[in-house]
Design a protein around this motif. Structure first.
Motif, PDB file in Angstrom:
ATOM      1  N   ILE A 109       0.739  -1.266  -0.006  1.00 31.08           N
ATOM      2  CA  ILE A 109      -0.075  -0.045   0.155  1.00 31.08           C
ATOM      3  C   ILE A 109       0.733   1.278   0.089  1.00 31.08           C
ATOM      4  O   ILE A 109       2.084   1.251   0.586  1.00 31.08           O
ATOM      5  N   ASP A 110       0.412   2.313  -0.586  1.00 32.05           N
ATOM      6  CA  ASP A 110       1.156   3.621  -0.663  1.00 32.05           C
ATOM      7  C   ASP A 110       0.514   4.352   0.677  1.00 32.05           C
ATOM      8  O   ASP A 110      -0.643   5.103   0.301  1.00 32.05           O
ATOM      9  N   ASP A 111       0.835   4.186   1.883  1.00 30.85           N
ATOM     10  CA  ASP A 111      -0.122   4.836   2.898  1.00 30.85           C
ATOM     11  C   ASP A 111       0.057   6.461   2.837  1.00 30.85           C
ATOM     12  O   ASP A 111      -1.085   6.997   3.217  1.00 30.85           O
ATOM     13  N   VAL A 112       1.168   6.960   2.368  1.00 35.19           N
ATOM     14  CA  VAL A 112       0.921   8.511   2.711  1.00 35.19           C
ATOM     15  C   VAL A 112       0.002   9.004   1.435  1.00 35.19           C
ATOM     16  O   VAL A 112      -0.907   9.513   2.017  1.00 35.19           O
ATOM     17  N   ASN A 113      -0.115   8.451   0.228  1.00 33.84           N
ATOM     18  CA  ASN A 113      -0.905   8.687  -0.789  1.00 33.84           C
ATOM     19  C   ASN A 113      -2.508   8.327  -0.283  1.00 33.84           C
ATOM     20  O   ASN A 113      -3.160   9.312  -0.580  1.00 33.84           O
ATOM     21  N   LEU A 114      -2.603   7.334   0.265  1.00 34.21           N
ATOM     22  CA  LEU A 114      -4.063   6.517   0.912  1.00 34.21           C
ATOM     23  C   LEU A 114      -4.546   7.738   1.588  1.00 34.21           C
ATOM     24  O   LEU A 114      -5.633   8.232   1.568  1.00 34.21           O
ATOM     25  N   ASP A 115      -3.706   8.154   2.811  1.00 35.92           N
ATOM     26  CA  ASP A 115      -4.249   9.158   3.742  1.00 35.92           C
ATOM     27  C   ASP A 115      -4.618  10.323   2.993  1.00 35.92           C
ATOM     28  O   ASP A 115      -5.695  10.951   3.398  1.00 35.92           O
ATOM     29  N   ARG A 116      -3.874  10.903   2.323  1.00 31.73           N
ATOM     30  CA  ARG A 116      -4.004  12.128   1.633  1.00 31.73           C
ATOM     31  C   ARG A 116      -5.179  12.233   0.604  1.00 31.73           C
ATOM     32  O   ARG A 116      -5.983  13.050   0.821  1.00 31.73           O
ATOM     33  N   ILE A 117      -5.432  10.992  -0.108  1.00 30.19           N
ATOM     34  CA  ILE A 117      -6.467  10.973  -1.002  1.00 30.19           C
ATOM     35  C   ILE A 117      -7.656  10.908  -0.355  1.00 30.19           C
ATOM     36  O   ILE A 117      -8.801  11.723  -0.407  1.00 30.19           O
ATOM     37  N   ALA A 118      -7.731  10.177   1.028  1.00 31.44           N
ATOM     38  CA  ALA A 118      -8.911   9.981   1.848  1.00 31.44           C
ATOM     39  C   ALA A 118      -9.380  11.394   2.336  1.00 31.44           C
ATOM     40  O   ALA A 118     -10.673  11.703   2.430  1.00 31.44           O
ATOM     41  N   THR A 119      -8.322  12.233   2.702  1.00 26.04           N
ATOM     42  CA  THR A 119      -8.814  13.382   3.318  1.00 26.04           C
ATOM     43  C   THR A 119      -9.349  14.226   2.347  1.00 26.04           C
ATOM     44  O   THR A 119     -10.452  14.894   2.436  1.00 26.04           O
ATOM     45  N   GLU A 120      -8.802  14.176   1.065  1.00 24.01           N
ATOM     46  CA  GLU A 120      -9.476  14.806  -0.118  1.00 24.01           C
ATOM     47  C   GLU A 120     -10.622  14.626  -0.414  1.00 24.01           C
ATOM     48  O   GLU A 120     -11.611  15.491  -0.691  1.00 24.01           O
ATOM     49  N   VAL A 121     -11.005  13.243  -0.328  1.00 22.84           N
ATOM     50  CA  VAL A 121     -12.362  12.692  -0.867  1.00 22.84           C
ATOM     51  C   VAL A 121     -13.465  13.196   0.132  1.00 22.84           C
ATOM     52  O   VAL A 121     -14.533  13.394  -0.397  1.00 22.84           O
ATOM     53  N   ALA A 122     -13.036  13.403   1.210  1.00 21.01           N
ATOM     54  CA  ALA A 122     -14.029  13.883   2.361  1.00 21.01           C
ATOM     55  C   ALA A 122     -14.429  15.289   1.964  1.00 21.01           C
ATOM     56  O   ALA A 122     -15.632  15.562   2.502  1.00 21.01           O
TER      57      ALA A 122
END
Ligand code: IP8
Length: 262
Positions: A21-34
């Motif tokens: 998994i790309d943890d950094v990207n996943l966290d940032r993308i999820a924040t943006e999706v919100a």
């Protein structure tokens, strides 16, 4: 309603030799999706959680005999379990950001025929949407009615095209690890130029935008799916998920640099 595709190349380390998994990207993308402000379905790609298994077991290739059948049967189980694990990680991250994400496993209700969706009941997805949930589907390995192959890979891009036509979709946003569609492969040709608008008449080289790690055809596969959607009257846009802020702008209905397919 919008459909957002999160590319497997942005969520995972795609050229890793095991699912990563790309943890950094996943966290940032999820924040943006919100920042989404209307009904939304998310479909994510498989990245290294799917393409490694799919290639190893040659899922979708003709079955050559009993041993090959047993091998591919096991391969189907392993591929499904791996992409389901990725889905679990994605929805868990979305929950952290307070998004009511409900994971829906495509292989439990979709059957292919000759690698294209043949059976798919979208009622359940509609019900979750109507109740305020964000359904999250993903590229999966599914049963196929063609007896010579029996199983095939269902890309998230094909799911998007299908759902966009079946459900009342206003916009399709497809995020990847490049800015959009180029005149040539931007990773190997520095002179490649981003194309703002692609239609069925846009001349594209067959090798442009290809990704070897991808069993579902990389960018070329996406373009095929999105042009089919355009024929149907639904516009879509390819954007870069790796550029901070792009997903946030897109899900909140604002302009983002990318390629529009119409
Ligand atoms: O990453 C592929 O889905 P995609 C699914 O959306 C598998 O093309 C299992 C490789």
């Amino acid at each position: 309603m919008i459909i957002l595709k999160l590319g497997g190349s942005a969520l995972t380390i795609k050229d890793a030799d095991k699912p990563t998994i790309d943890d950094v990207n996943l966290d940032r993308i999820a924040t943006e999706v919100a920042s989404y402000n209307q009904d939304m379905i998310i479909v994510h790609g498989a990245g290294s959680f799917g393409h490694i298994h799919a290639r190893k077991y040659a899922i979708g290739d003709r079955i050559l005999g009993d041993d090959d059948k047993s091998n591919k049967t096991m391969g189907l189980c392993l591929t499904q379990a791996s992409v389901q694990l990725l889905n679990y990680k994605v929805i868990s991250k979305l929950h952290e950001k307070n998004i009511p994400a409900v994971g829906i496993k495509p292989s439990t209700f979709i059957v292919n025929k000759d690698k294209r969706i043949d059976e798919c009941d979208t009622n359940l997805i509609r019900k979750y949407l109507d109740d305020g949930f964000v359904p999250v589907l993903y590229g999966d390995a599914v049963l196929d009615k063609n007896d010579e192959i029996r199983y095939s890979i269902l890309s998230g891009d094909q799911i998007i095209t299908y759902l966009a036509k079946k459900l009342n979709t206003d916009r399709v946003i497809l995020s990847s690890d490049v800015d959009g569609i180029y005149t040539d492969n931007p990773k190997t040709n520095p002179d490649a130029k981003l194309i703002d608008i692609v239609t069925k008449d846009t001349p594209l080289t067959t090798t442009s935008n290809d990704n070897q790690a991808d069993v579902t055809g990389g960018m070329a596969g996406k373009i095929r799916e999105l042009l089919e959607l355009a024929e149907y009257g639904i516009e879509s846009q390819i954007i870069n998920a790796e550029k901070e802020g792009n997903i946030k702008l897109a899900v909140s209905g604002r302009q983002v640099k990318g390629t529009i397919i119409k």
